[in-house]
Design a protein around this motif. Structure first.
Motif, PDB file in Angstrom:
ATOM      1  N   GLY A 261       0.681  -1.384   0.233  1.00  0.00           N
ATOM      2  CA  GLY A 261      -0.088   0.014   0.154  1.00  0.00           C
ATOM      3  C   GLY A 261       1.078   1.198  -0.123  1.00  0.00           C
ATOM      4  N   ASN A 262       1.996   1.357   0.694  1.00  0.00           N
ATOM      5  CA  ASN A 262       2.815   2.328   0.589  1.00  0.00           C
ATOM      6  C   ASN A 262       3.337   2.801  -0.553  1.00  0.00           C
ATOM      7  OD1 ASN A 262       2.690   2.386   3.438  1.00  0.00           O
ATOM      8  ND2 ASN A 262       4.230   1.075   3.745  1.00  0.00           N
ATOM      9  N   GLU A 263       3.602   1.728  -1.562  1.00  0.00           N
ATOM     10  CA  GLU A 263       3.910   2.051  -2.792  1.00  0.00           C
ATOM     11  C   GLU A 263       2.888   2.138  -3.983  1.00  0.00           C
ATOM     12  OE1 GLU A 263       5.394  -1.696  -5.154  1.00  0.00           O
ATOM     13  OE2 GLU A 263       6.243  -1.573  -3.101  1.00  0.00           O
ATOM     14  N   LYS A 264       1.429   2.157  -3.519  1.00  0.00           N
ATOM     15  CA  LYS A 264       0.369   2.310  -4.299  1.00  0.00           C
ATOM     16  C   LYS A 264       0.401   1.211  -5.387  1.00  0.00           C
ATOM     17  CE  LYS A 264      -0.956   5.935  -2.470  1.00  0.00           C
ATOM     18  NZ  LYS A 264      -2.583   5.955  -1.819  1.00  0.00           N
ATOM     19  N   PHE A 265       0.727  -0.202  -4.894  1.00  0.00           N
ATOM     20  CA  PHE A 265       0.894  -1.169  -5.911  1.00  0.00           C
ATOM     21  C   PHE A 265      -0.389  -1.577  -6.644  1.00  0.00           C
ATOM     22  CE2 PHE A 265       0.207  -5.436  -6.357  1.00  0.00           C
ATOM     23  CZ  PHE A 265       1.135  -5.996  -7.054  1.00  0.00           C
ATOM     24  N   PHE A 266      -1.236  -1.425  -5.818  1.00  0.00           N
ATOM     25  CA  PHE A 266      -2.700  -2.136  -6.416  1.00  0.00           C
ATOM     26  C   PHE A 266      -3.371  -1.048  -7.501  1.00  0.00           C
ATOM     27  CE2 PHE A 266      -2.345  -4.595  -2.556  1.00  0.00           C
ATOM     28  CZ  PHE A 266      -2.780  -5.757  -3.126  1.00  0.00           C
ATOM     29  N   HIS A 267      -2.756   0.240  -7.283  1.00  0.00           N
ATOM     30  CA  HIS A 267      -3.219   1.229  -8.342  1.00  0.00           C
ATOM     31  C   HIS A 267      -2.460   0.937  -9.561  1.00  0.00           C
ATOM     32  CE1 HIS A 267      -5.309   3.471  -5.329  1.00  0.00           C
ATOM     33  NE2 HIS A 267      -5.886   4.392  -6.224  1.00  0.00           N
ATOM     34  N   ALA A 268      -1.093   0.560  -9.376  1.00  0.00           N
ATOM     35  CA  ALA A 268      -0.141   0.214 -10.610  1.00  0.00           C
ATOM     36  C   ALA A 268      -0.877  -1.167 -11.138  1.00  0.00           C
ATOM     37  CB  ALA A 268       1.165  -0.183  -9.899  1.00  0.00           C
ATOM     38  N   ASN A 269      -1.143  -1.977 -10.402  1.00  0.00           N
ATOM     39  CA  ASN A 269      -1.946  -3.124 -10.800  1.00  0.00           C
ATOM     40  C   ASN A 269      -3.073  -3.055 -11.660  1.00  0.00           C
ATOM     41  OD1 ASN A 269      -2.891  -5.562 -11.124  1.00  0.00           O
ATOM     42  ND2 ASN A 269      -2.870  -6.210  -9.105  1.00  0.00           N
ATOM     43  N   TYR A 270      -3.944  -2.309 -11.262  1.00  0.00           N
ATOM     44  CA  TYR A 270      -5.307  -1.711 -11.736  1.00  0.00           C
ATOM     45  C   TYR A 270      -4.929  -0.923 -13.097  1.00  0.00           C
ATOM     46  CZ  TYR A 270      -9.570   0.566 -12.954  1.00  0.00           C
ATOM     47  OH  TYR A 270     -10.737   1.207 -13.692  1.00  0.00           O
ATOM     48  N   GLU A 271      -3.814  -0.168 -13.333  1.00  0.00           N
ATOM     49  CA  GLU A 271      -3.334   0.422 -14.581  1.00  0.00           C
ATOM     50  C   GLU A 271      -2.786  -0.319 -15.610  1.00  0.00           C
ATOM     51  OE1 GLU A 271      -1.272   3.818 -13.068  1.00  0.00           O
ATOM     52  OE2 GLU A 271      -2.936   4.614 -12.223  1.00  0.00           O
ATOM     53  N   ALA A 272      -2.158  -1.537 -15.107  1.00  0.00           N
ATOM     54  CA  ALA A 272      -1.633  -2.510 -15.875  1.00  0.00           C
ATOM     55  C   ALA A 272      -2.513  -3.512 -16.465  1.00  0.00           C
ATOM     56  CB  ALA A 272      -0.298  -3.199 -14.970  1.00  0.00           C
ATOM     57  N   THR A 273      -3.461  -3.817 -15.557  1.00  0.00           N
ATOM     58  CA  THR A 273      -4.451  -5.030 -15.796  1.00  0.00           C
ATOM     59  C   THR A 273      -5.970  -4.747 -16.429  1.00  0.00           C
ATOM     60  OG1 THR A 273      -4.834  -5.459 -13.560  1.00  0.00           O
ATOM     61  CG2 THR A 273      -2.763  -6.486 -14.547  1.00  0.00           C
ATOM     62  N   LEU A 274      -6.219  -3.827 -15.704  1.00  0.00           N
ATOM     63  CA  LEU A 274      -7.622  -3.400 -15.590  1.00  0.00           C
ATOM     64  C   LEU A 274      -8.081  -1.994 -16.273  1.00  0.00           C
ATOM     65  CD1 LEU A 274      -8.964  -4.315 -12.047  1.00  0.00           C
ATOM     66  CD2 LEU A 274      -8.801  -5.812 -14.006  1.00  0.00           C
TER      67      LEU A 274
END
Length: 294
Positions: A261-274
């Motif tokens: 969460g500290n690196e905004k990983f899931f936002h990066a995940n969203y932008e890469a896959t969704l």
């Protein structure tokens, strides 16, 4: 001599009786032992964090037919939002990943039997499921939704025609929700996303109820369909799940989610896959960072 002759058969009879008794106790003990072992085997089917590290491989259950969350691409590789997260888990744990294709209905079974160490398959957290598996912190928001053909858009489940059937996937939250709240709606149940998708395309049901993220994706990826009900029932979350009692693995995943969460990983995940499916419009409403639901 008479006493000796009488004593020999008596001694043999006593010996036989003792042997039978001993065998009986041994059998009882074995059965009890087997029962105890069976109980332990049933209760302890998971691998601890240290055991996974020692083996060098983690078994993760994902979908293979739910684009863009978990699917197999044209090269035979697993892709999607859940898989992107799984890859990072394996990387940070320092082990290889053995992906195990799962269906909605067998996610719990795969954890209970030790077939997988973790389930990352669009798994909505519910009270009933939490009695059988342990959920980690959430990484996505979700609700139910209903998709239907543009020629006959379903915008409400009230005043339902009892001759019409609703498509659902067994083992998803849509099934019990509709049974409890709309018992008059006949359900057409399928075991996989692919078979439900085919049923919708073939006109076997008037609508399809599933996670809103999935029905929105279906409508965006398939012309002629629209999500007339984008949110149905309560707002829920999606989270990783491990076998009941596997505290070491659960704690590690929770700390990992907080750290990511500290690196905004899931936002990066969203932008890469969704993002290709949903655009940026849904990003902040769907993504959960650091396990903190807004």
């Amino acid at each position: 001599m008479m006493n000796l002759k009488r004593m020999v058969p008596l001694a043999m009879a006593m010996t036989l009786a003792l042997a039978v008794t001993a065998c009986g106790k041994k059998a009882d003990s074995k059965e009890a032992g087997d029962g105890a072992n069976a109980g332990k085997e049933k209760a302890v089917v998971y691998r601890t964090l240290d055991e996974i590290k020692e083996s060098g491989t983690i078994n993760i259950g994902v979908f293979s037919d739910k684009n863009p969350f978990g699917y197999v691409d044209e090269n035979g590789d697993y892709q999607g939002y859940d898989v992107y997260f799984a890859n990072r888990l394996g990387e940070d744990l320092g082990v290889k990943i053995n992906y195990v294709s799962t269906e909605a209905a067998n996610r719990i079974e795969y954890l209970e039997t030790g077939k997988v160490d973790v389930i990352l398959a669009n798994f909505t957290v519910t009270k009933e499921r939490a009695e059988k598996v342990d959920f980690a912190l959430p990484y996505m928001n979700v609700a139910l939704g209903v998709v239907s053909p543009e020629s006959k858009v379903i915008e409400s489940l009230d005043n339902w025609n009892p001759k019409d059937e609703m498509i659902v996937i067994s083992g998803t939250t849509a099934e019990p929700f509709l049974i409890e709240n709309y018992p008059n709606i006949p359900l057409q149940k399928y075991d996989s996303y692919a078979t439900a998708k085919n049923a919708m395309e073939n006109g076997n049901g008037v609508a399809w109820a599933n996670d809103n993220t999935e029905v929105i994706a279906f409508a965006l990826q398939n012309k002629g369909y629209t999500v007339g009900i984008p949110s149905l029932g309560s707002q829920d979350t999606i989270a990783p799940a491990v076998s009941k009692g596997n505290e070491t693995l659960l704690n590690w995943i929770n700390e990992e989610i907080k750290s990511l969460g500290n690196e905004k990983f899931f936002h990066a995940n969203y932008e890469a896959t969704l993002v290709d499916t949903y655009g940026l419009e849904f990003e902040d409403s769907l993504v959960v960072e650091g396990g903190q639901v807004q």
